[in-house]
Design an enzyme around this catalytic site. Structure first.
Site, PDB file in Angstrom:
ATOM      1  N   SER A 153      -4.740 105.971   2.569  1.00 42.35           N
ATOM      2  CA  SER A 153      -4.913 105.361   1.250  1.00 42.35           C
ATOM      3  C   SER A 153      -4.944 103.852   1.453  1.00 42.35           C
ATOM      4  O   SER A 153      -4.407 103.347   2.441  1.00 42.35           O
ATOM      5  CB  SER A 153      -3.729 105.753   0.362  1.00 42.35           C
ATOM      6  OG  SER A 153      -3.625 104.884  -0.739  1.00 42.35           O
ATOM      7  N   TYR A 166       5.287 106.441  -1.480  1.00 44.95           N
ATOM      8  CA  TYR A 166       3.901 106.894  -1.262  1.00 44.95           C
ATOM      9  C   TYR A 166       3.215 105.953  -0.262  1.00 44.95           C
ATOM     10  O   TYR A 166       2.610 106.400   0.715  1.00 44.95           O
ATOM     11  CB  TYR A 166       3.153 106.915  -2.599  1.00 44.95           C
ATOM     12  CG  TYR A 166       1.702 107.346  -2.486  1.00 44.95           C
ATOM     13  CD1 TYR A 166       1.360 108.691  -2.479  1.00 44.95           C
ATOM     14  CD2 TYR A 166       0.675 106.398  -2.383  1.00 44.95           C
ATOM     15  CE1 TYR A 166       0.031 109.088  -2.374  1.00 44.95           C
ATOM     16  CE2 TYR A 166      -0.648 106.794  -2.281  1.00 44.95           C
ATOM     17  CZ  TYR A 166      -0.967 108.133  -2.274  1.00 44.95           C
ATOM     18  OH  TYR A 166      -2.282 108.531  -2.173  1.00 44.95           O
TER      19      TYR A 166
HETATM   20  P1  NDP Z   1      -3.711 116.197  -6.332  1.00 49.29           P
HETATM   21  O1  NDP Z   1      -2.351 115.878  -6.844  1.00 49.29           O
HETATM   22  O2  NDP Z   1      -4.810 116.492  -7.273  1.00 49.29           O
HETATM   23  O3  NDP Z   1      -3.626 117.371  -5.269  1.00 49.29           O
HETATM   24  C1  NDP Z   1      -2.633 117.369  -4.293  1.00 49.29           C
HETATM   25  C2  NDP Z   1      -2.473 118.768  -3.756  1.00 49.29           C
HETATM   26  O4  NDP Z   1      -1.324 118.753  -2.871  1.00 49.29           O
HETATM   27  C3  NDP Z   1      -2.181 119.772  -4.855  1.00 49.29           C
HETATM   28  O5  NDP Z   1      -2.845 120.978  -4.588  1.00 49.29           O
HETATM   29  C4  NDP Z   1      -0.678 119.939  -4.758  1.00 49.29           C
HETATM   30  O6  NDP Z   1      -0.192 121.166  -5.199  1.00 49.29           O
HETATM   31  C5  NDP Z   1      -0.473 119.822  -3.253  1.00 49.29           C
HETATM   32  N1  NDP Z   1       0.934 119.557  -2.973  1.00 49.29           N
HETATM   33  C6  NDP Z   1       1.720 118.603  -3.517  1.00 49.29           C
HETATM   34  N2  NDP Z   1       2.982 118.757  -3.094  1.00 49.29           N
HETATM   35  C7  NDP Z   1       2.993 119.841  -2.291  1.00 49.29           C
HETATM   36  C8  NDP Z   1       4.011 120.534  -1.578  1.00 49.29           C
HETATM   37  N3  NDP Z   1       5.298 120.145  -1.663  1.00 49.29           N
HETATM   38  N4  NDP Z   1       3.690 121.615  -0.844  1.00 49.29           N
HETATM   39  C9  NDP Z   1       2.409 122.035  -0.790  1.00 49.29           C
HETATM   40  N5  NDP Z   1       1.393 121.439  -1.456  1.00 49.29           N
HETATM   41  C10 NDP Z   1       1.696 120.356  -2.198  1.00 49.29           C
HETATM   42  O7  NDP Z   1      -4.070 114.930  -5.419  1.00 49.29           O
HETATM   43  P2  NDP Z   1      -5.482 114.434  -4.821  1.00 49.29           P
HETATM   44  O8  NDP Z   1      -6.403 115.562  -4.645  1.00 49.29           O
HETATM   45  O9  NDP Z   1      -5.875 113.246  -5.586  1.00 49.29           O
HETATM   46  O10 NDP Z   1      -4.985 113.890  -3.395  1.00 49.29           O
HETATM   47  C11 NDP Z   1      -5.348 114.485  -2.152  1.00 49.29           C
HETATM   48  C12 NDP Z   1      -5.038 113.505  -1.054  1.00 49.29           C
HETATM   49  O11 NDP Z   1      -5.812 112.314  -1.209  1.00 49.29           O
HETATM   50  C13 NDP Z   1      -3.579 113.049  -1.010  1.00 49.29           C
HETATM   51  O12 NDP Z   1      -3.164 112.910   0.323  1.00 49.29           O
HETATM   52  C14 NDP Z   1      -3.622 111.689  -1.682  1.00 49.29           C
HETATM   53  O13 NDP Z   1      -2.553 110.869  -1.274  1.00 49.29           O
HETATM   54  C15 NDP Z   1      -4.965 111.173  -1.203  1.00 49.29           C
HETATM   55  N6  NDP Z   1      -5.567 110.115  -1.993  1.00 49.29           N
HETATM   56  C16 NDP Z   1      -6.064 110.383  -3.253  1.00 49.29           C
HETATM   57  C17 NDP Z   1      -6.676 109.389  -3.981  1.00 49.29           C
HETATM   58  C18 NDP Z   1      -7.225 109.641  -5.356  1.00 49.29           C
HETATM   59  O14 NDP Z   1      -7.711 108.685  -6.000  1.00 49.29           O
HETATM   60  N7  NDP Z   1      -7.220 110.841  -5.870  1.00 49.29           N
HETATM   61  C19 NDP Z   1      -6.827 108.020  -3.434  1.00 49.29           C
HETATM   62  C20 NDP Z   1      -6.289 107.841  -2.118  1.00 49.29           C
HETATM   63  C21 NDP Z   1      -5.684 108.864  -1.427  1.00 49.29           C
HETATM   64  P3  NDP Z   1      -0.090 121.514  -6.784  1.00 49.29           P
HETATM   65  O15 NDP Z   1      -1.482 121.893  -7.183  1.00 49.29           O
HETATM   66  O16 NDP Z   1       0.889 122.610  -6.860  1.00 49.29           O
HETATM   67  O17 NDP Z   1       0.379 120.241  -7.467  1.00 49.29           O
END
Ligand code: NDP
Length: 248
Positions: A153, A166
């Site tokens: 990120s 984070y």
């Molecule tokens: P979301 O919150 O939409 O999705 C994250 C996913 O991770 C969800 O499916 C969530 O599960 C799962 N998750 C969270 N905690 C756990 C856990 N304890 N065990 C197992 N699974 C877990 O986030 P994004 O799709 O936006 O993010 C994806 C990646 O991209 C992350 O690493 C984020 O930091 C990174 N990122 C995103 C950006 C953005 O603008 N969206 C920008 C920069 C980086 P559940 O569905 O149950 O919540």
């Protein structure tokens, strides 16, 4: 957007594990990998969401997916051993590992940051990718060409006020990727890289920027070219790099 167009079925025969595969970017990556012929192992904490992705993969007539429900916050050493044993028995190999799952945690000054939330975020975002990688490396070594993708990120490159655990976890991920890439270079067929997705229309983005118009950001589907490139054999020479999914 990162410029890559994946040839049809270019991931055929590959076994790829995606964490956080039930929603957001992870869900899109799982569907995109399956559509290109990969067998995808869907890992996440919400079984209903994983089942829905499983059904969508089936509807694509793509190779049948596998589901491994796991909460990365509470996962034990035994859970990682079980996962590795199951993949070993079912497939005997792992070709790709996308570390995508993450928690946003709080947006507040370090001075006020809740220590319990701090530990949760560090566990899911930084420690879990370590445990998962360490456990799965023997299966990745069996692949002809394996690819590990970490998710970074912009706040993992420059510290910014209020991003707390984070941001610290994303600095850690960047370091883990670079260490692993250096260790595995010339000694294995495993490459290790990061993708920085950039602002993407997901639940996490909406939570981090409640005042933003979601439609101003690309959807997870739109940022897939970088994810497909780093998982495909077109990126065999790329190791220790960070790719911006939205680079022009
Ligand atoms: P979301 O919150 O939409 O999705 C994250 C996913 O991770 C969800 O499916 C969530 O599960 C799962 N998750 C969270 N905690 C756990 C856990 N304890 N065990 C197992 N699974 C877990 O986030 P994004 O799709 O936006 O993010 C994806 C990646 O991209 C992350 O690493 C984020 O930091 C990174 N990122 C995103 C950006 C953005 O603008 N969206 C920008 C920069 C980086 P559940 O569905 O149950 O919540």
């Amino acid at each position: 957007m990162f410029n890559y167009s994946a040839p049809a079925l270019s991931l055929k025969g590959k076994v790829i594990l995606v964490t956080g595969a039930g929603d957001g970017i992870g869900r899109s990556a799982a569907l995109a990998y399956a559509q290109l012929g990969a067998t995808v192992i869907l890992l996440g904490r919400n079984l209903d969401k994983l089942n829905a992705v499983y059904d969508q993969i089936e509807a694509l007539n793509a190779p049948q997916a596998a589901i491994f429900p796991l909460n990365l916050e509470t996962a034990s050493e035994q859970s990682y051993i079980e996962l590795t044993d199951i993949i070993d028995q079912e497939f005997g190999v792992l070709d790709g590992l996308l570390h995508n799952a993450a928690l946003l945690g709080m947006r507040t000054p370090i001075e006020n940051y809740d220590p319990i939330t701090w530990e949760q975020v560090m566990k899911v975002n930084a420690s879990a990718p370590f445990h998962l990688t360490q456990s799965l490396l023997p299966l990745l070594h069996r692949s002809k060409n394996a690819s590990i993708i970490f998710t970074s990120s912009s706040v993992g490159k420059i510290g910014k006020a209020y991003w707390g655990a984070y941001s610290v976890s994303k600095f850690a991920i960047q370091g883990m990727m670079e260490i692993l890439a250096d260790e595995l270079e010339n000694t294995s067929n495993i490459r290790s890289n990061c993708i920085n997705p950039g602002a993407t229309r997901t639940a996490m983005r909406a939570a981090a920027y409640p005042g933003e118009q979601p439609e101003n950001n690309p959807t997870p589907e739109e940022i897939m070219p970088a994810y497909l490139y780093l998982m495909s054999d077109d990126s065999l020479d790329i190791n220790g790099q960070t790719i911006n999914a939205q680079q022009k």
